[in-house]
Write a protein that holds these residues in place. Sequence first.
Motif: not given
Length: 355
Positions: A207-218
């Motif tokens: 879940s943490f890794d998915r959050a990192l991917v999601t926040m990468r652009t912003r």
Amino acid sequence: MSSGSKKITPLFNDYLYGAIRRIATEQGFTPDLFSVDFDEESCIECNGFVSFVFKAIINGDDRELVLWCKVPPNDDQRSMDLFRREVHFYREILPAFYRFQKEKGISEDSDEGFFSAPKCYLAHCDTDKAEPEAAIVLAYDESYERWDWDKLEPINVEHAKLLMRQLGRLHAITFALKEQKPEVFEQFKLKDVLVPNSDLVSLMKESFDRALVTMRTRFAAEQEQIQRIKEAVFQMLTACADPVKSEPYCVVSHGDCWINNLIYGHDENNVATSLTFTDWQSSRYASPLLDLGYFFFLCTGAQFRKDHLDDLLQHYHSSVKDLLDRLGEDTARQFPLTNLHRLMKPFRELLLGDC
């Protein structure tokens, strides 16, 4: 269960329907003169593991009873293990806590003790049968659906203080039971679920890794800091969950103490007046800092912690003392304020930093 090609479905079979009918009879509905309907639209899919939640509606005798039903995902062992832990909490630990307080003259109406969990009609898990039986059935309250805190918004002082009061009471029962009924309490020392390479740790890291991917652009510039936070969080959780490092101050913890598992009730002026803890599948025997640190880290911002951390810790400890005194114990000997601050010391820099 991580996202993928395998469809996540609830363990739903005849056992649950029969259990609801038995509960209806126990609650005074005339046998064979009531109906049971499951509200499929109310179904809340588990966030990758543990359980599905949906409403069951019993109609008959000119009245209606609405229940919350929880069932685990079908054919998923790691979810079943956590579900079984929550069943144990509702069936064994929580009733023992309630009985102990009532033996001391503390009733649910007195606002002196800890009774901040949903009423449980059934908690059962037997997976050895050809058709597995697994269900938790709880009392339904409309506030469960009305309460919806924006997860991106840090919590405020009013709601945080109410949590400190109830956490203090929950932990106080542990200190008193360990002293007065050690043989009873021994069975409540649930082992940690955050052992290295465990299924739960793997799920949390996914879940943490998915959050990192999601926040990468912003939040591209903050990626390195976010990665450091991830590493610090697991280091902190592992340390807090190790009873060897925290005895004799370990308690039965909620274990997943963040806003998603806290349901607040409010009066007509929108003032928070009550708190209900849900989702006890991560409950374990650990440092009180597991609940406190988990909440402060996930539900508050750095400036909030700088402004209010010490005051809220004092509020928490006062709640521990108030109930321990009521239960006939000695806080100064069993859990002095200085020891709370000693337990907190290794994590203060993390909590008061700019994470």
